[in-house]
Design a protein around this motif. Structure first.
Motif, PDB file in Angstrom:
ATOM      1  N   LEU A  33      43.925  39.890  40.672  1.00 38.54           N
ATOM      2  CA  LEU A  33      43.032  39.767  39.209  1.00 38.54           C
ATOM      3  C   LEU A  33      41.728  40.133  39.516  1.00 38.54           C
ATOM      4  CD1 LEU A  33      43.222  39.270  36.097  1.00 38.54           C
ATOM      5  CD2 LEU A  33      42.951  36.819  36.697  1.00 38.54           C
ATOM      6  N   GLU A  34      40.862  39.542  40.572  1.00 37.93           N
ATOM      7  CA  GLU A  34      39.330  39.662  40.749  1.00 37.93           C
ATOM      8  C   GLU A  34      39.414  41.256  40.922  1.00 37.93           C
ATOM      9  OE1 GLU A  34      38.395  37.201  43.850  1.00 37.93           O
ATOM     10  OE2 GLU A  34      38.351  35.466  42.444  1.00 37.93           O
ATOM     11  N   ASN A  35      40.253  41.822  42.020  1.00 44.85           N
ATOM     12  CA  ASN A  35      40.088  43.175  42.046  1.00 44.85           C
ATOM     13  C   ASN A  35      40.142  44.085  41.018  1.00 44.85           C
ATOM     14  OD1 ASN A  35      39.682  42.611  44.652  1.00 44.85           O
ATOM     15  ND2 ASN A  35      41.846  42.938  45.280  1.00 44.85           N
ATOM     16  N   LYS A  36      41.027  43.674  40.088  1.00 48.76           N
ATOM     17  CA  LYS A  36      41.121  44.620  38.981  1.00 48.76           C
ATOM     18  C   LYS A  36      40.086  44.366  38.045  1.00 48.76           C
ATOM     19  CE  LYS A  36      43.155  43.944  34.254  1.00 48.76           C
ATOM     20  NZ  LYS A  36      43.875  43.011  33.270  1.00 48.76           N
ATOM     21  N   TRP A  37      39.489  43.249  37.992  1.00 47.95           N
ATOM     22  CA  TRP A  37      38.165  43.146  36.910  1.00 47.95           C
ATOM     23  C   TRP A  37      36.978  43.879  38.016  1.00 47.95           C
ATOM     24  CZ3 TRP A  37      37.622  42.508  32.198  1.00 47.95           C
ATOM     25  CH2 TRP A  37      38.630  41.710  31.534  1.00 47.95           C
TER      26      TRP A  37
END
Length: 575
Positions: free
Chosen positions: A228-232
Motif C-alpha cells: 500500500l505504501e509503495n502504491k501511494w
C-alpha cells in the motif's frame, strides 16, 4: 659540480652531488623523451674564481624560483650574485627550451613533408585543440532548460503575475495535501483492520494457532503495508511529476504571452484572476489561527575598525515551522511565502540548520519529519529530496574512497586512540558522515527556507561538557563560511544544538550551552568580515517550542550582554 680555481695556479676540484639537493624532476607527460643539459655559471668570490655546473632535465617541470633558491642554499653562493644567477638560469632554460621546440617543429615538418603523417588526422586534432582551448573558436554553449526556466520565473515573480504564480502553486499544494490525506486515511484503516485481526490471532494462540501462525500473519500484515505504501508513493511521484511539467510549461507560455504585443488582454486577466484568488485566500485566512510564537529582535555592530551591522533574532518555535506551508494561511504566511519566492534566484537566500544523525537518508527522526514536509508541496525548480540524497550518498562514498587512498599513500604516523576509532568507523561505515560534517539540500517548496544544512551531531551535544572545539561547533563555523561564499544572508541556527528538550537539560545547562553558542557564533561572524568583506546578515537563534517563557527571556537578556547591541539616541530640541 662546483670547481674552484685557486690564484696560485694549483687547481683543486671536487664534485658535489646536486641530485640530492634538487627536487626530482617530474617527467613530462606530453613528451616521451627528455634530454639532460648542463647549466654553467661562473662568478668571482674575492680571489677565487668559481664555476657552478648543474645537470638539468628538459623540458624543465620544476619552478625556476624554487630551483634557484635551492642552488643558493646548497652551494652557499654569495648573496651579491643572487640576481645574476637567477637571470642566467632563466635565460638558459628559456633558450634551451626554445631550441627543443624548434627541433621538434623541424622534425614534425619533415615528417609531414615525407608523408609520414595523416593530414586529415592532423587537421582534426588542430581543430579540436582550438575549440577546446580558445574561446573565439569554441562552440556556443547550448541553452539549459533549467537556466532558461529560472530566468523566466525570476522575471515573472517580480511582475504583476507574481500573485497568480503563488496561487497556482497553492492550488497544487492543496491537491497534493488532499492526496496525502487520502493516503493517511487508507493506511490508518489498514492498520486498524490488521490490529483487530492480530488481536483475534493472539486470543487463539496456544489453542488452535501456534507461534508460527502468528509470525505468518505478522509477515502478511507487513507485506500488505509495504504494498500500500509503495502504491501511494508511486502515485504521489507521478502526480508531482505531472504538476512540475504542467507548471513549467505554463510559466514559459505565460512569459511568451506577456511579451507578445498582440495579447494585450493578458494583463487584465491576470489582475482579475489574482483578485478573485486573493479574496478566496482571505476567507480561508480567517479560519486559521497561528500558534503563538515568541520572538526577540536585536541590531548589533561587529568589527574593530570597520563595523558591520547585523540583525539577530531569538525565536521559540518548531524547526519545521520554517518549512511547513499553511493550507489556509494567514496574510503573514502569504507574505513570507512571497518573500521566499522573490529571493529564490537572488543574492539573499535563506538557510536553516537541521541536526541529523550520521546516516544520509530520511527514514527516522527529524529527517523523516522533514522529508514528509518536503513532499507536501511539489518542488517546481529542484530535484526531489530523495534524488538529492542519492547524489549526496554517491559523493560521500567517492570522498571516503579518495581520503582512504591518500592515507594509504602517506607514510604511517603515530595516532591517538580517538583518530583510530574514527578511521575504523569510516572503514566500517563508508556511507556515513562524521560529526561536524554536513550536506546541503536545495528547495523551492518550503515556506521560508531555500537551503537546508543537514549537520551531523552525536549524543555528545546532550552532555554538559561541550567545548568550542567540538565537531558540532566547528560544523557551524563551516556552515557560516558557506553562507558567506554562496549569498546566504539569513541563517537559522538551533541555539541549544538540540531540537527537543529532555530531562537533563536544566536551566543551568541551557544557560551554559546558550552562552557557548552565542560566543562562538559571535567569533565566527567577526571572521565573516574577512570572508565576504563585511555584508550585513540576519542570524536567527532557534530554541525548542517546549522551552518555558521564563527560560526564553533569560536567554533574551543574555544575548545583549555578549553581542554589542546598537543603542538608540533620543534627540530633543531646545526651546
Amino acid at each position: 659540480m662546483l670547481r674552484y680555481l685557486l690564484p696560485d695556479g694549483r687547481r683543486e676540484s671536487y664534485y658535489l652531488n646536486t641530485y640530492a639537493a634538487l627536487v626530482k624532476m617530474r617527467k613530462n607527460k606530453g613528451k616521451t623523451n627528455t634530454t639532460e643539459k648542463e647549466f654553467m655559471f661562473e662568478y668571482k668570490a674575492g680571489r677565487n674564481h668559481c664555476v657552478l655546473k648543474v645537470p638539468l632535465q628538459f623540458p624543465v617541470q620544476e619552478n625556476v624560483s624554487d630551483l634557484h633558491g635551492r642552488l643558493m642554499l646548497l652551494h652557499k653562493i654569495p648573496c651579491f650574485v643572487e640576481h645574476d644567477l637567477k637571470d642566467r638560469l632563466l635565460a638558459f632554460i628559456e633558450r634551451e627550451t626554445l631550441e627543443d621546440y624548434d627541433r621538434d617543429a623541424e622534425a614534425a615538418l619533415q615528417k609531414l613533408t615525407n608523408g609520414d603523417v595523416d593530414l586529415n588526422k592532423l587537421t582534426n586534432s588542430w581543430a579540436k585543440a582550438y575549440t577546446e582551448t580558445t574561446l573565439e573558436h569554441a562552440r556556443p554553449e547550448e541553452p539549459s532548460w533549467d537556466e532558461d526556466f529560472a530566468d523566466v520565473y525570476h522575471e515573472l515573480i517580480h511582475s504583476p503575475a507574481s500573485e497568480t504564480l503563488l496561487n497556482l502553486e497553492h492550488n497544487y499544494y492543496v491537491s497534493v495535501s488532499e492526496l496525502i490525506s487520502e493516503r493517511d486515511m487508507e493506511l490508518k484503516k489498514l492498520q486498524e483492520r490488521q490490529a483487530a485481526e492480530m488481536d483475534k490471532v493472539m486470543q487463539e494462540l496456544g489453542k488452535s494457532l501456534s507461534d508460527q501462525d502468528v509470525n505468518t500473519v505478522a509477515a502478511q500484515h507487513f507485506d500488505a503495508q509495504q504494498v500500500l505504501e509503495n502504491k501511494w508513493a508511486n502515485e504521489l511521484k507521478q502526480v508531482t511529476g505531472i504538476q512540475k511539467q504542467e507548471y513549467q510549461e505554463w510559466v514559459i507560455k505565460l512569459h511568451q504571452d506577456l511579451h507578445n504585443p498582440n495579447n494585450s488582454t493578458i494583463n487584465e486577466e491576470i489582475k482579475v484572476q489574482s483578485g478573485q484568488l486573493a479574496e478566496a485566500g482571505d476567507i480561508g485566512a480567517r479560519l486559521f489561527e497561528e500558534q503563538r510564537q515568541l520572538e526577540e529582535s536585536f541590531t548589533i555592530h561587529l568589527g574593530a575598525q570597520l563595523k558591520t551591522m547585523h540583525n539577530l533574532r531569538l525565536v521559540r518555535a518548531n524547526v519545521l515551522d520554517f518549512c511547513k506551508h499553511r493550507r489556509h494561511g494567514s496574510g503573514g504566511a502569504k507574505l513570507r511565502r512571497l518573500q521566499t519566492a522573490l529571493s529564490l534566484y537572488s543574492v539573499s537566500l535563506c538557510g536553516l540548520v537541521l541536526l541529523v544523525d550520521n546516516r544520509v537518508n530520511s527514514y527516522s527522526g527529524i529527517k523523516r519529519d522533514f522529508a514528509t514536509v518536503s513532499k507536501e508541496c511539489t518542488d517546481f525548480h529542484f530535484p526531489r529530496l530523495s534524488e538529492q540524497l542519492e547524489v549526496v550518498q554517491q559523493v560521500v562514498l567517492y570522498a571516503r574512497a579518495q581520503r582512504s587512498s591518500k592515507q594509504r599513500e602517506q607514510p604511517e604516523m603515530p595516532r591517538n586512540g580517538s583518530s583510530d576509532d574514527k578511521s575504523k568507523n569510516i572503514e566500517r561505515n563508508s556511507s556515513n558522515i562524521l560529526p561536524g560534517e554536513f550536506y546541503i539540500s536545495r528547495h523551492s517548496n518550503l515556506s521560508e527556507v531555500h537551503i537546508v544544512f543537514h549537520l551531523c551531531v552525536d549524543d555528545n551535544v546532550r552532555s554538559g561538557n561541550l567545548t568550542a572545539r567540538d565537531p558540532a561547533i566547528m560544523g557551524l563555523r563551516n556552515i557560516l563560511k558557506v553562507c558567506c561564499t554562496h549569498d546566504i544572508t539569513t541563517i537559522t541556527i538551533p541555539l541549544l544544538l538540540v531540537h527537543d528538550m529532555s530531562e537533563e537539560m536544566t536551566i543551568p545547562w541551557c544557560l551554559k550551552r546558550a552562552e557557548l553558542v552565542f560566543k562562538c557564533v559571535k567569533g565566527f561572524m567577526m571572521e565573516m568580515a574577512s570572508w565576504d568583506g563585511g555584508i550585513s546578515r540576519t542570524v536567527q537563534f532557534l530554541v525548542p517550542q517546549s522551552i518555558s517563557e521564563e527560560m526564553f527571556y533569560q536567554l533574551s537578556n543574555m544575548l545583549p550582554q555578549i553581542f554589542r547591541v546598537s543603542s538608540t539616541l533620543t534627540l530633543t530640541s531646545k526651546r
